[in-house]
Design a protein around this motif. Structure first.
Motif, PDB file in Angstrom:
ATOM      1  N   UNK A 128       0.799  -1.207   0.000  1.00  0.00           N
ATOM      2  CA  UNK A 128       0.000   0.000   0.000  1.00  0.00           C
ATOM      3  C   UNK A 128       0.833   1.258   0.000  1.00  0.00           C
ATOM      4  N   UNK A 129       0.147   2.412   0.006  1.00  0.00           N
ATOM      5  CA  UNK A 129       0.817   3.693  -0.189  1.00  0.00           C
ATOM      6  C   UNK A 129       0.771   4.627   1.011  1.00  0.00           C
ATOM      7  N   UNK A 130       0.301   4.161   2.156  1.00  0.00           N
ATOM      8  CA  UNK A 130       0.483   4.957   3.367  1.00  0.00           C
ATOM      9  C   UNK A 130       1.948   4.844   3.792  1.00  0.00           C
ATOM     10  N   UNK A 131       2.379   5.689   4.712  1.00  0.00           N
ATOM     11  CA  UNK A 131       3.788   5.691   5.113  1.00  0.00           C
ATOM     12  C   UNK A 131       4.196   4.337   5.699  1.00  0.00           C
ATOM     13  N   UNK A 132       3.382   3.787   6.600  1.00  0.00           N
ATOM     14  CA  UNK A 132       3.735   2.497   7.196  1.00  0.00           C
ATOM     15  C   UNK A 132       3.666   1.378   6.163  1.00  0.00           C
ATOM     16  N   UNK A 133       2.657   1.407   5.282  1.00  0.00           N
ATOM     17  CA  UNK A 133       2.538   0.364   4.271  1.00  0.00           C
ATOM     18  C   UNK A 133       3.703   0.435   3.284  1.00  0.00           C
ATOM     19  N   UNK A 134       4.148   1.635   2.949  1.00  0.00           N
ATOM     20  CA  UNK A 134       5.320   1.775   2.089  1.00  0.00           C
ATOM     21  C   UNK A 134       6.574   1.262   2.801  1.00  0.00           C
ATOM     22  N   UNK A 135       6.656   1.491   4.101  1.00  0.00           N
ATOM     23  CA  UNK A 135       7.802   1.000   4.868  1.00  0.00           C
ATOM     24  C   UNK A 135       7.819  -0.519   4.916  1.00  0.00           C
ATOM     25  N   UNK A 136       6.638  -1.117   4.969  1.00  0.00           N
ATOM     26  CA  UNK A 136       6.542  -2.575   4.972  1.00  0.00           C
ATOM     27  C   UNK A 136       6.852  -3.159   3.603  1.00  0.00           C
ATOM     28  N   UNK A 137       6.608  -2.396   2.556  1.00  0.00           N
ATOM     29  CA  UNK A 137       6.788  -2.889   1.188  1.00  0.00           C
ATOM     30  C   UNK A 137       8.257  -3.018   0.833  1.00  0.00           C
ATOM     31  N   UNK A 138       8.532  -3.952  -0.064  1.00  0.00           N
ATOM     32  CA  UNK A 138       9.896  -4.153  -0.541  1.00  0.00           C
ATOM     33  C   UNK A 138      10.106  -3.615  -1.935  1.00  0.00           C
ATOM     34  N   UNK A 139       9.312  -2.632  -2.317  1.00  0.00           N
ATOM     35  CA  UNK A 139       9.400  -2.032  -3.654  1.00  0.00           C
ATOM     36  C   UNK A 139      10.642  -1.153  -3.736  1.00  0.00           C
ATOM     37  N   UNK A 140      11.437  -1.353  -4.753  1.00  0.00           N
ATOM     38  CA  UNK A 140      12.703  -0.633  -4.899  1.00  0.00           C
ATOM     39  C   UNK A 140      12.483   0.876  -4.922  1.00  0.00           C
ATOM     40  N   UNK A 141      13.275   1.598  -4.135  1.00  0.00           N
ATOM     41  CA  UNK A 141      13.226   3.050  -4.104  1.00  0.00           C
ATOM     42  C   UNK A 141      12.254   3.649  -3.113  1.00  0.00           C
ATOM     43  N   UNK A 142      11.359   2.819  -2.563  1.00  0.00           N
ATOM     44  CA  UNK A 142      10.349   3.356  -1.651  1.00  0.00           C
ATOM     45  C   UNK A 142      10.924   3.704  -0.279  1.00  0.00           C
ATOM     46  N   UNK A 143      12.158   3.319  -0.025  1.00  0.00           N
ATOM     47  CA  UNK A 143      12.749   3.629   1.271  1.00  0.00           C
ATOM     48  C   UNK A 143      13.244   5.072   1.349  1.00  0.00           C
ATOM     49  N   UNK A 144      13.223   5.790   0.224  1.00  0.00           N
ATOM     50  CA  UNK A 144      13.752   7.165   0.228  1.00  0.00           C
ATOM     51  C   UNK A 144      12.724   8.217  -0.175  1.00  0.00           C
ATOM     52  N   UNK A 145      11.623   7.835  -0.825  1.00  0.00           N
ATOM     53  CA  UNK A 145      10.685   8.832  -1.362  1.00  0.00           C
ATOM     54  C   UNK A 145      10.136   9.742  -0.267  1.00  0.00           C
ATOM     55  N   UNK A 146       9.677   9.146   0.816  1.00  0.00           N
ATOM     56  CA  UNK A 146       9.086   9.909   1.918  1.00  0.00           C
ATOM     57  C   UNK A 146       9.814   9.616   3.229  1.00  0.00           C
TER      58      UNK A 146
END
Length: 413
Positions: A153-171
């Motif tokens: 998902x696209x909430x901050x916590x859901x993005x943190x849980x995700x392993x999608x490349x680059x999502x660790x720096x966007x927000x």
């Protein structure tokens, strides 16, 4: 309405003579198409062109566009009761909760509006359980192991849980407490377990990651490992649930029982509805821990019940399995014909492996076919993902395969 042109950093310039699209916030690159009507597997745009739709809202429209059962539920329930507030019970939410628990291993349901919101609830429930079931040192357990290439998902916590490349720096900074293992590698999970670990969370098939299924053996080993360490197993079935993989829920393919499950997309068949399910002993929320203005909304849950009853009708899920098998075999033939790299998936969530980065090119050419367009999805540049309605016909599968083969002929090797 005067024609307008969009000029925005990172956005394409587009003109529409009849629509002021500039009033919409730019969040993605959209083609200059406005859809005005949908019926089953088909969409029609503002110019009257028809498209065979293999996105279906990213696996949302499990019964296709504008099915009669959803229309009837919306009309009937909206005449009776729309929103009494979640401070009170309502009949449709009670009915849908019973349908879900009667047909799963879970006992309790919390309704939400989106998959990301359901996943946020799962994080909270697991951490609450870990606060009650402390480690040997008497400390709260809160860390959740997730997986590389996962999408939650696209909430901050859901993005943190995700392993999608680059999502660790966007927000950045991310929400702490999520470590990443490798799907289908049980040793990678075991080495991440600490005395602070409370749960492991995974998608039974990684959709956004490229339609990568967790193997039956891995799911069974993961269930055994989590029980050994007294940690929870959470399945994110936002994309795989509600019949998508040929069983009502994808975890059932492996013969295991998770502790928590999240649902979204197909549960509403097109309307905003999601759910968090848990076993009785895990459902430890207290008054005030969880809520939401629209959770359990009677109009949305009435639709959910109509969808669930359709999926549970005799023979429906069997037909999904049969069509999934057929699509798999035909994609393999297509791959062999065009020298591609094969296919993978479960049920009617499948991917064609292209062997090179031509996915976006295929999507654009297919969409622009005339007189009929074809809507496809390329979550990674080297593959296509197929998410048809679960009641897609064999003829519509064959039509898509023929159109796609023609596009591949145009591109060549």
């Amino acid at each position: 309405m005067y024609p307008i042109t969009i000029f925005r950093s990172g956005a394409p310039a587009m003109e529409f003579s009849q629509y002021d699209v500039n009033k919409l916030m730019y969040i993605t690159n959209r083609p200059p198409i406005v859809f005005v009507e949908g019926d089953g597997m088909w969409l029609t745009d503002n110019n009257g062109k028809r498209y065979l739709d293999y996105l279906q809202g990213w696996a949302v429209n499990c019964l296709g566009h504008s099915p009669q059962c959803i229309h009837d539920a919306l009309v009937s329930q909206s005449k009776k009761l729309i929103n009494p507030s979640p401070a009170f019970y309502n009949e449709p939410s009670i009915e849908l909760a019973k349908l879900l628990t009667d047909n799963s291993c879970f006992d309790r349901v919390f309704f939400a509006n989106s998959g990301a919101e359901a996943n946020e609830g799962a994080f909270k429930l697991a951490r609450k359980w870990g606060k009650i079931n402390k480690n040997a040192a008497g400390e709260n357990r809160y860390e959740i192991i997730t997986f590389d290439h996962s999408f939650h998902g696209r909430t901050i916590a859901a993005m943190s849980a995700s392993g999608k490349a680059g999502w660790d720096t966007i927000f950045a900074p991310q929400v702490p407490g999520f470590s990443k293992a490798i799907l289908n590698d049980i040793a990678s999970v075991e080495k991440l377990i600490t005395d602070k670990t409370v749960a492991v969370m995974l998608e039974p098939v990684q959709g956004e990651g490229g339609v990568i299924p967790a193997t039956r053996e891995f799911m069974q080993a993961l269930r055994a490992l989590t029980k050994k360490h007294n940690i929870l197993l959470i399945v994110d079935e936002v994309q795989t649930g509600m019949g998508r993989c040929g069983t009502l829920f994808a975890y059932q393919l492996s013969g295991i029982e998770p502790d928590i499950m999240t649902l979204g997309k197909g549960i509403g068949g097109g309307v905003p509805l999601a759910a968090l399910l848990a076993k009785e002993e895990i459902a430890v929320f207290e008054a005030g821990d969880q809520g939401g203005t629209y959770n359990g909304n009677p109009v949305m849950t009435a639709v959910g019940s109509a969808v669930a009853k359709t999926l549970l009708a005799p023979g429906f899920l069997q037909s999904v399995q049969e069509k999934g098998d057929y699509l798999s075999k035909e994609l393999i033939k297509l791959s062999d014909k065009h020298g591609l790299a094969g296919e993978r998936g479960e049920g009617l969530l499948r991917a064609l492996k292209l062997g090179r980065d031509i996915g976006p090119q295929i999507v654009e050419i297919a969409r622009d076919l005339a007189p009929v367009g074809l809507l496809l999805n390329s979550p990674r540049p080297d593959l296509l993902r197929f998410m048809p309605s679960l009641n897609v016909t064999k003829e519509e599968l064959d039509q898509m395969l023929s159109m796609l083969s023609n596009v591949l002929d145009k591109i060549g090797r």
